[in-house]
Scaffold this active site. Structure first.
Site, short mmCIF file in Angstrom:
data_model
loop_
_atom_site.label_atom_id
_atom_site.label_comp_id
_atom_site.label_asym_id
_atom_site.label_seq_id
_atom_site.Cartn_x
_atom_site.Cartn_y
_atom_site.Cartn_z
N GLU A 1 0.85 -1.20 0.00
CA GLU A 1 0.00 0.00 0.00
C GLU A 1 0.88 1.24 0.00
OE1 GLU A 1 -3.50 -0.34 2.42
OE2 GLU A 1 -3.28 1.73 3.16
N ASP B 1 0.20 5.37 0.79
CA ASP B 1 -0.85 6.24 1.34
C ASP B 1 -0.50 7.71 1.31
OD1 ASP B 1 -2.32 3.98 2.13
OD2 ASP B 1 -1.36 3.91 4.10
N GLU C 1 -2.77 10.31 3.41
CA GLU C 1 -3.95 10.47 4.26
C GLU C 1 -3.88 11.82 4.95
OE1 GLU C 1 -5.32 6.14 5.71
OE2 GLU C 1 -3.41 6.79 6.58
N GLU D 1 5.60 5.80 8.53
CA GLU D 1 4.96 7.08 8.32
C GLU D 1 5.93 8.26 8.42
OE1 GLU D 1 4.10 4.95 10.74
OE2 GLU D 1 1.92 4.64 10.83
#
Length: 286
Positions: free
Chosen positions: A105, A107, A109, A134
């Site tokens: 994945e 991301d 966000e 992250e």
């Protein structure tokens, strides 16, 4: 005479209507390229561009998912985030191979916040089911005041994240470390209740008195390779080298450092509490 004068006016009106319809037909990306779920609305702005709205209320959120699967590419969209108090709400633009153990994945966000406080962009890269990678940034503009462009570039050497054309992160592939390179993925966009996580580590829930909440998307674009089956070569469009061979330039490493110094508010490579046995190996490599 009145009828004769009315005829040219009617032709002008019909021509304008036909032009608007043609423009709308040319920019109807939502239902051509995606399936939808939940509260989703499609409209057109004054210039004829299709605008997709995802709506969150107590009953449901909204989402769209690409019909096609991709294996490397450049994916871009413009978003206008939720106005006012968006605490506890997560909106997103991301790629994923699915929801299963060992999935990949990528991301982007957006974690909502109180009115007047910065909205946080959380970038993440999942490889073989591990998504603890992250980098989070306070956005340096109001993402609800106007549309801004968010882009993911994914190739076999790195994943690059850009905001309005400014590179803010590059995740580099290392031959001996997990990387999202072996699984095709689809494009997703969502809005959902992230009260347990999104704002101040989940201490601030959604204020449902302000519902419904709307996030808007427009100008979706994709240039990507598509899988043709197991053991078969990828089908790639002309001009693939522009993003397939893309590596951060010296100037882009400069903007990455700028974003890190001025706007980064979380870096997994500095979270010793999360990694008590030592940081992931890529944290020690450039």
């Amino acid at each position: 005479m009145a009828a004769r004068r009315a005829l040219p006016l009617l032709l002008v009106v019909l021509a304008l209507f036909h032009g608007a319809a043609s423009t709308a037909a040319a920019d109807s990306w939502l239902h051509e390229k995606f399936t939808t779920d939940g509260h989703v609305r499609a409209d057109y702005d004054a210039s004829g561009r299709q605008v997709a709205s995802l709506i969150l209320d107590r009953q449901s959120g909204g989402a769209f998912v690409s019909k096609d699967w991709y294996h490397y590419g450049e994916f871009s969209i413009q978003m206008k985030l939720i106005r006012g108090n968006s605490a506890g709400i997560v909106t997103s633009f991301y790629l994923t191979s699915g929801e299963y153990p060992g999935h990949d994945e990528i991301d982007m966000e957006f974690m909502g916040n109180f009115s007047g406080e910065p909205v946080v962009l959380s970038t993440n890269v999942w490889a073989n089911g591990d998504g603890r990678k992250e980098h989070q940034f306070n956005l340096w503009f109001d993402p609800a005041a106007d549309f801004h462009t968010y882009t993911i570039i994914w190739n076999d050497k790195n994943v690059i994240f850009t905001v309005d054309g400014i590179t803010v992160r590059a995740f580099t592939r290392h031959a001996d470390l997990p990387y999202p390179g072996g699984k095709p993925m689809r494009v997703h966009a969502t809005v959902w209740d992230g009260s347990w996580w999104a704002t101040r580590r989940g201490t601030v829930p959604v204020d449902w008195n302000s519902a419904p909440f709307t996030v808007r998307y427009r100008k979706y674009s994709v240039e990507a390779c598509t899988p043709m089956g197991l053991g078969k070569p990828l089908a790639c469009p002309a001009g693939t080298d522009r993003w397939m061979k893309r590596r951060p330039s010296a100037a882009e490493w400069g903007t990455i450092e700028w974003a890190r110094k001025k706007y980064m508010q979380y870096d997994y490579c500095k979270d010793a509490w999360r990694f008590p046995k030592g940081f992931p190996a890529e944290c020690f490599r450039h």
